[in-house]
Motif scaffolding. Structure first.
Motif, mmCIF file in Angstrom:
data_model
loop_
_atom_site.group_PDB
_atom_site.id
_atom_site.type_symbol
_atom_site.label_atom_id
_atom_site.label_comp_id
_atom_site.label_asym_id
_atom_site.label_seq_id
_atom_site.Cartn_x
_atom_site.Cartn_y
_atom_site.Cartn_z
ATOM 1 N N PHE A 104 0.827 -1.202 0.000
ATOM 2 C CA PHE A 104 0.000 0.000 0.000
ATOM 3 C C PHE A 104 0.865 1.257 0.000
ATOM 4 O O PHE A 104 1.799 1.383 0.793
ATOM 5 N N LYS A 105 0.563 2.192 -0.916
ATOM 6 C CA LYS A 105 1.420 3.358 -1.135
ATOM 7 C C LYS A 105 1.097 4.539 -0.228
ATOM 8 O O LYS A 105 1.740 5.571 -0.299
ATOM 9 N N GLY A 106 0.053 4.410 0.615
ATOM 10 C CA GLY A 106 -0.267 5.482 1.552
ATOM 11 C C GLY A 106 -1.300 6.459 1.038
ATOM 12 O O GLY A 106 -1.767 7.315 1.785
ATOM 13 N N GLU A 107 -1.670 6.365 -0.234
ATOM 14 C CA GLU A 107 -2.712 7.222 -0.802
ATOM 15 C C GLU A 107 -3.747 6.340 -1.481
ATOM 16 O O GLU A 107 -3.410 5.369 -2.152
ATOM 17 N N ASN A 108 -5.007 6.692 -1.304
ATOM 18 C CA ASN A 108 -6.069 5.891 -1.892
ATOM 19 C C ASN A 108 -5.952 5.788 -3.406
ATOM 20 O O ASN A 108 -5.588 6.752 -4.083
ATOM 21 N N MET A 109 -6.277 4.637 -3.918
ATOM 22 C CA MET A 109 -6.477 4.426 -5.345
ATOM 23 C C MET A 109 -7.901 4.873 -5.688
ATOM 24 O O MET A 109 -8.864 4.453 -5.031
ATOM 25 N N VAL A 110 -8.044 5.713 -6.686
ATOM 26 C CA VAL A 110 -9.366 6.200 -7.095
ATOM 27 C C VAL A 110 -9.416 6.290 -8.617
ATOM 28 O O VAL A 110 -8.504 6.845 -9.240
ATOM 29 N N GLY A 111 -10.481 5.769 -9.194
ATOM 30 C CA GLY A 111 -10.654 5.921 -10.638
ATOM 31 C C GLY A 111 -11.872 5.167 -11.126
ATOM 32 O O GLY A 111 -12.388 4.274 -10.438
ATOM 33 N N PRO A 112 -12.363 5.517 -12.318
ATOM 34 C CA PRO A 112 -13.478 4.771 -12.907
ATOM 35 C C PRO A 112 -13.025 3.389 -13.357
ATOM 36 O O PRO A 112 -11.886 3.198 -13.785
ATOM 37 N N ALA A 113 -13.925 2.427 -13.257
ATOM 38 C CA ALA A 113 -13.598 1.042 -13.584
ATOM 39 C C ALA A 113 -13.501 0.821 -15.093
ATOM 40 O O ALA A 113 -14.342 1.280 -15.865
ATOM 41 N N PHE A 114 -12.452 0.098 -15.487
ATOM 42 C CA PHE A 114 -12.300 -0.452 -16.833
ATOM 43 C C PHE A 114 -12.083 -1.940 -16.615
ATOM 44 O O PHE A 114 -11.184 -2.332 -15.864
ATOM 45 N N THR A 115 -12.900 -2.791 -17.221
ATOM 46 C CA THR A 115 -12.952 -4.181 -16.791
ATOM 47 C C THR A 115 -12.435 -5.174 -17.832
ATOM 48 O O THR A 115 -12.439 -4.920 -19.030
ATOM 49 N N LEU A 116 -12.011 -6.318 -17.308
ATOM 50 C CA LEU A 116 -11.648 -7.486 -18.111
ATOM 51 C C LEU A 116 -12.281 -8.699 -17.456
ATOM 52 O O LEU A 116 -12.183 -8.873 -16.247
ATOM 53 N N ARG A 117 -12.917 -9.543 -18.282
ATOM 54 C CA ARG A 117 -13.572 -10.739 -17.744
ATOM 55 C C ARG A 117 -12.885 -11.996 -18.255
ATOM 56 O O ARG A 117 -12.642 -12.133 -19.459
ATOM 57 N N TYR A 118 -12.584 -12.873 -17.310
ATOM 58 C CA TYR A 118 -12.055 -14.197 -17.636
ATOM 59 C C TYR A 118 -13.158 -15.246 -17.489
ATOM 60 O O TYR A 118 -14.015 -15.139 -16.596
ATOM 61 N N ILE A 119 -13.113 -16.280 -18.328
ATOM 62 C CA ILE A 119 -13.901 -17.481 -18.127
ATOM 63 C C ILE A 119 -12.920 -18.626 -17.880
ATOM 64 O O ILE A 119 -11.709 -18.469 -18.081
ATOM 65 N N PRO A 120 -13.392 -19.798 -17.431
ATOM 66 C CA PRO A 120 -12.467 -20.920 -17.273
ATOM 67 C C PRO A 120 -11.784 -21.255 -18.595
ATOM 68 O O PRO A 120 -12.404 -21.243 -19.662
ATOM 69 N N ALA A 121 -10.498 -21.528 -18.517
ATOM 70 C CA ALA A 121 -9.708 -21.788 -19.720
ATOM 71 C C ALA A 121 -10.152 -23.088 -20.394
ATOM 72 O O ALA A 121 -10.352 -24.102 -19.729
ATOM 73 N N ARG A 122 -10.294 -23.033 -21.732
ATOM 74 C CA ARG A 122 -10.470 -24.252 -22.508
ATOM 75 C C ARG A 122 -9.149 -24.542 -23.194
ATOM 76 O O ARG A 122 -8.632 -23.718 -23.945
ATOM 77 N N GLU A 123 -8.593 -25.716 -22.918
ATOM 78 C CA GLU A 123 -7.201 -26.003 -23.246
ATOM 79 C C GLU A 123 -6.863 -25.834 -24.728
ATOM 80 O O GLU A 123 -5.789 -25.318 -25.070
ATOM 81 N N ASP A 124 -7.772 -26.240 -25.623
ATOM 82 C CA ASP A 124 -7.449 -26.155 -27.050
ATOM 83 C C ASP A 124 -7.438 -24.719 -27.560
ATOM 84 O O ASP A 124 -6.883 -24.433 -28.628
ATOM 85 N N LEU A 125 -8.012 -23.797 -26.785
ATOM 86 C CA LEU A 125 -8.059 -22.383 -27.189
ATOM 87 C C LEU A 125 -7.116 -21.511 -26.370
ATOM 88 O O LEU A 125 -7.110 -20.294 -26.534
ATOM 89 N N ASN A 126 -6.330 -22.119 -25.507
ATOM 90 C CA ASN A 126 -5.571 -21.331 -24.545
ATOM 91 C C ASN A 126 -4.112 -21.775 -24.468
ATOM 92 O O ASN A 126 -3.556 -21.963 -23.394
#
Length: 239
Positions: free
Chosen positions: A42-64
């Motif tokens: 922790f750097k001592g100052e709050n993290m603040v910002g609008p969310a930008f997201t990434l979604r993972y699904i369970p890996a399928r071996e032939d595609l990963n």
């Protein structure tokens, strides 16, 4: 997307996630704190910002296989390059820390691009190095295996769940030394203002309790004298 004002961002840097959770609770929002996520260095100052997201699904071996990273449009790599400066990169890893959600190279890239922080309900590899970087980072626990082992990046900047909290793109994400809370974008200004007022009162109460005063009649201020004392304290403290 609702823009996060500089004034609101600065207010949110100076209040705790605990206080924000109480303000959200007053509005019936009880599940905005991301569960089982902890800060790295922790750097001592709050993290603040609008969310930008990434979604993972369970890996399928032939595609990963490792070869997927040869594609410049791979969702994980593409998201790292597209996350706007000032935003918080939030990764839905399904609370699965058996493989990394990201490593130090990707987090370093986010840092130099001016991203405000990164959060995952999974784990990071290279976590000792990430803890030393000048970017706030939150995860469940260290995880050395590559993300391809368990995670398949599938969607950029859509609604996600992260540690049981709903996160919509543009929601305001705040992280402190305790954890991370997600504020609906349309409530950010009023929550920030209310939390700032609450923090002033909490600081006053803390000072008085450390001086030996009872919390009865003080917290909450049911005694009229407590209200008078708080007003005098605010004037003296310039708050």
């Amino acid at each position: 997307m609702i823009m996060l004002s500089t004034e609101t961002r600065e207010k949110l840097k100076r209040v705790s996630t605990a206080t924000l959770c109480t303000a959200l609770f007053k509005r019936g929002l009880r599940n905005q704190f991301i569960q089982n996520v902890h800060p790295l260095g922790f750097k001592g100052e709050n993290m603040v910002g609008p969310a930008f997201t990434l979604r993972y699904i369970p890996a399928r071996e032939d595609l990963n296989q490792l070869s997927v990273f040869l594609d410049r449009a791979h969702p994980q790599r593409k998201a790292v390059e597209e996350c706007p400066p000032g935003a918080v990169f939030v990764v839905d890893s399904r609370q699965n820390a058996r493989a990394a959600s990201a490593g130090s190279i990707l987090v370093s890239r986010l840092m130099v691009r001016g991203v405000a922080g990164i959060v995952t309900d999974g784990g990071f590899r290279d976590s000792p190095e990430i803890a030393e970087l000048a970017i706030p980072a939150y995860h469940q626990r260290p995880s050395a295996p590559t993300n391809l082992t368990s995670h398949q990046a599938i969607e950029i900047n859509g609604p996600i769940g992260c540690g049981d909290a709903p996160v919509f793109p543009g929601d305001v994400v705040v992280g402190d030394g305790e954890g991370v809370v997600v504020i609906p974008a349309d409530l950010a200004d009023e929550i920030a203002a209310e939390a700032t007022e609450m923090t002033a009162f909490e600081d006053f109460v803390t000072e008085k309790v450390l001086e030996g005063r009872s919390i009865l009649g003080l917290y909450p201020p049911t005694d009229e004298q407590s209200k008078i004392d708080f007003a005098a304290w605010r004037q003296k403290a310039g708050r």
